[in-house]
Design an enzyme around this catalytic site. Sequence first.
Site: not given
Length: 259
Positions: A42, A111, A145
């Site tokens: 990431e 995200k 994540c």
Amino acid sequence: MKWTISCLQFDISYGKPSENIKKAEFFIEKESKHADVLVLPELWTTGYDLANLDELADEDGRSAQSWLKKTAKKHGVHIVAGSVAVRKNSDVYNTMYIADKEGQIIKEYRKAHLFQLMDEHLYLSAGSEDGYFELDGVKSSGLICYDIRFPEWIRKHTTKGANVLFISAEWPLPRLDHWKSLLIARAIENQCFVAACNCTGSNPDNEFAGHSLIIDPWGRVLAEGGREEGIVRAEIDLQESAEVRESIPVFDDIRKDLY
């Protein structure tokens, strides 16, 4: 059909894109001969230098996409290119790009879940579309994540047919146990492969866990990194996901009338 997947686990230089690109190129050059798919961490170009993202963000993702297209085509390898900070108009998104081995960008995922504990919501905007894509005909999804803490979000992707979940992260060391447990749980409950690439090293606020993982649909760890930089590689038999889903038909038994 079989794939060899390699997670490129490295220490991200805080706020130094040129250094990080050189490091990624080193690992890609080294590993592209051994893998079908490479996975990056990431925010691998900048790290979590959130306060300077306005300056560091890639305008419309042009630089990242150009680099990714050339790199994937040059090495003839699929790349799940972690994520980078991308500015779109007045917003900055934590954005994952996926390129096939021909050098075509086949997916852009922003995200969806922003981690307030690290102040992401103060500097980034959340995405609103899923990360599902097909690569060489393989139904897959990309996630970032904190997304893995939301099983409903993961299930949305696997009910669309995803057999492989690619996850990029900057997961901190104090919650390493959560990282492992969540990833194994996501693999078991969705009967799919998980390839999760974390970074290592530290920044001014956090120490990162490393321990990138490749997990099969039974929840067995096929490969795991340590705390150091390196390659985490495993060969997977893509038919195994279908076989596990047939042996324990979880998806057939979902009670849509209840939830």
